[in-house]
Enzyme design. Structure first.
Site, PDB file in Angstrom:
ATOM      1  N   GLN A  58       4.484   9.508   6.267  1.00 25.81           N
ATOM      2  CA  GLN A  58       3.569  10.238   5.379  1.00 25.81           C
ATOM      3  C   GLN A  58       3.968  11.710   5.309  1.00 25.81           C
ATOM      4  O   GLN A  58       3.996  12.303   4.236  1.00 25.81           O
ATOM      5  CB  GLN A  58       2.132  10.131   5.906  1.00 25.81           C
TER       6      GLN A  58
ATOM      7  N   ASP B 153       2.003  -0.258  12.015  1.00 27.48           N
ATOM      8  CA  ASP B 153       0.832  -0.887  11.403  1.00 27.48           C
ATOM      9  C   ASP B 153       0.644  -2.348  11.837  1.00 27.48           C
ATOM     10  O   ASP B 153      -0.406  -2.938  11.589  1.00 27.48           O
ATOM     11  CB  ASP B 153       0.933  -0.828   9.875  1.00 27.48           C
TER      12      ASP B 153
ATOM     13  N   LYS C  87       0.836  -1.213   0.000  1.00 28.10           N
ATOM     14  CA  LYS C  87       0.000   0.000   0.000  1.00 28.10           C
ATOM     15  C   LYS C  87       0.871   1.265   0.000  1.00 28.10           C
ATOM     16  O   LYS C  87       0.618   2.191  -0.769  1.00 28.10           O
ATOM     17  CB  LYS C  87      -0.905  -0.075   1.240  1.00 28.10           C
ATOM     18  N   SER C  88       1.874   1.296   0.854  1.00 23.86           N
ATOM     19  CA  SER C  88       2.708   2.510   0.951  1.00 23.86           C
ATOM     20  C   SER C  88       3.393   2.803  -0.378  1.00 23.86           C
ATOM     21  O   SER C  88       3.466   3.961  -0.815  1.00 23.86           O
ATOM     22  CB  SER C  88       3.785   2.328   2.020  1.00 23.86           C
TER      23      SER C  88
ATOM     24  N   ARG D 118      -8.839  12.970  11.732  1.00 18.32           N
ATOM     25  CA  ARG D 118      -7.398  12.733  11.902  1.00 18.32           C
ATOM     26  C   ARG D 118      -6.571  14.021  11.792  1.00 18.32           C
ATOM     27  O   ARG D 118      -6.920  14.932  11.048  1.00 18.32           O
ATOM     28  CB  ARG D 118      -6.935  11.662  10.906  1.00 18.32           C
TER      29      ARG D 118
ATOM     30  N   ARG E  73       2.701   6.013  -3.403  1.00 14.73           N
ATOM     31  CA  ARG E  73       3.796   6.900  -3.838  1.00 14.73           C
ATOM     32  C   ARG E  73       4.036   6.771  -5.334  1.00 14.73           C
ATOM     33  O   ARG E  73       4.257   7.762  -6.027  1.00 14.73           O
ATOM     34  CB  ARG E  73       5.058   6.597  -3.030  1.00 14.73           C
TER      35      ARG E  73
END
Ligand code: S3P
Length: 434
Positions: A170, A320, A25-26, A125, A30
């Site tokens: 992030q 995570d 996912k990360s 958030r 990107r």
């Protein structure tokens, strides 16, 4: 799965088989953002199947980037170069903090105003962590008291020298992306080492940056005005999604699992050290490097389930994976203690509270602390009715805990798993023996 879906997880005897994971996912986020602002086409194979990474792609389309999804989760992106086009509607980031935070660094350098919105969880958030430095670079940003929606009016950005108060990959990526649009050299200091996919991806797309260690973190410098070129890449399997299967395997002494083509980036692989320390036997073969990211195949065998303490830099490195490690903690011999992890309280849910609530519903004894949890080992859990709290990692973590409980477990809001891994429950069924 529809909203409000429930899944029942029955206890298992063993975990055995092979799990090939969708792209990380990360990295997918990107790659999609950088492919959009690169010159020329990019081909991104094995792109994440999660709803979060689809949110990023949709936002890129709203910013004028054309892309197509082909078989095999191959995304073909036509890069537009650094100048995107003004979106006609708000950029909907859905549940994805990564999309909102990292993309804010890109839109801050554009000649137009963008509105960024999110779902109920994302709207709670904290965004001040990107608003403060991007405002210092010259962007104008309005928010709801530091929370979404964000209204970002881009500008000709000025480079900054910025020590990040929170260890967040992030935020680091957001500022490196913004640094590409800035006049001069941007210098960012992170208090602890966080995942470096932003740095690695920028280099893959042809940018130059320098990095050196600085205290317990890194200092990264990037010059503005660099242009990116498209790449052909295959996204390695998602290590944070693999964590659920690795923890499931750790629950049973006779388990055997193979995980091919998995991301092995050292800034993410601390999970493997902790699992080996707990007692999982892990061997890695076929190590390879693709665009600077390490990939390997894992063979794991369940053994003991000893104990672990996760604190300091480890808490940032495992942020995570802590929910699933905590969810299996009662089954360890001496328990698991998590400290220095207060960031977990501002994730998709308050993950410290969510883990404590669900474990207690399963009959476990848990000590909830402001910045972590102490979960004694040697406990027997019973199946219960649990909630995902709308959080993908909580839904998946408790599906794993349920495998060794006595009796069935019902998980409400199970559809949230699709945020990062839509096929999770099917795959878990495929590798569990009953
Ligand atoms: C991510 C960084 C982490 C992590 C998130 C993905 C990333 O968030 O929790 O799931 O891709 O950079 P923070 O940067 O807020 O710690």
């Amino acid at each position: 799965m529809k909203n409000g879906s429930q899944v029942i997880v029955r206890p298992a005897r063993n975990v055995r088989g092979s799990v090939r994971l969708p792209g990380d996912k990360s990295i997918s986020h990107r790659y999609a953002m950088l492919a959009g602002i690169a010159e020329g086409p990019s081909r991104l194979e094995n792109y994440s199947t999660g709803a979060d990474c689809a949110s990023t792609l949709r936002c890129m389309r709203s910013l004028g980037v054309a892309w197509e999804c082909k078989a095999g989760n191959l995304i073909e992106v036509q890069g537009r170069g650094m100048a995107l086009s003004a979106p006609s509607t708000a950029l909907d980031c859905g549940n994805s903090g990564s999309t909102m935070r990292m993309l804010s660094g890109v839109v801050a350098g554009q000649k137009f105003t963008s509105e960024m919105v999110g779902d109920e969880s994302l709207s709670r958030r904290p965004m001040a962590r990107v608003i403060t430095p991007l405002s210092a670079m010259g962007a104008q940003i309005a928010s709801q008291d530091g929370k979404p929606p964000l209204r970002i009016t881009g500008a000709a950005l000025k480079a900054i020298d910025y020590a990040m108060p929170v260890a967040s990959a992030q935020v680091k990526s957001c500022l490196l992306f913004a640094g590409l649009f800035a006049d001069g050299e941007t210098r960012i200091e992170e208090p602890l080492r966080t995942r470096d996919h932003g740095e690695v991806a920028l280099r893959a797309f042809g940018a130059q940056l320098s990095r050196k260690s600085c205290g317990s973190g890194n200092e990264i410098r990037i010059r503005g005005g660099q242009r990116l070129r498209g790449i052909e890449a295959r996204v390695p399997g998602d290590l944070s999604s693999a964590a659920f299967f690795l923890c499931a395997a750790a629950l049973f002494p006779g388990s055997q699992l193979t995980v091919p083509s998995l991301l092995m980036n050292p800034t993410r692989a601390r999970l493997l050290d902790i699992l080996m320390q707990i007692g999982l036997r892990i061997s890695v073969t076929q190590l390879d490097e693709i665009h600077g990211e390490l990939v390997g195949s894992l063979q794991v065998e369940g053994g003991r389930l000893a104990q672990a303490t996760i604190a300091g830099a480890d808490s940032a490195a495992l942020i995570d994976e802590i929910p699933v490690l905590a969810a299996i903690a009662p089954y360890t011999e001496q328990g698991i203690e998590v400290r220095d992890a207060k960031e977990l309280r501002v994730k998709e849910s308050d993950r410290i509270a969510a883990v404590a609530t669900n474990l207690r519903l399963m009959g476990a004894q848990v000590d909830e602390r402001e910045d972590g949890l102490m979960i004694p080992g040697g406990q027997t859990l019973r199946g219960a009715e649990l909630d995902s709290f709308g959080d993908h990692r909580i839904a998946m973590a408790f599906a794993v805990a349920a495998l060794r409980a006595q009796g069935e477990t019902l998980i409400r809001g199970a559809e949230s798993a699709a945020i990062s891994y839509p096929a999770f429950f099917q795959m878990l069924e495929e590798v569990t023996e009953r």
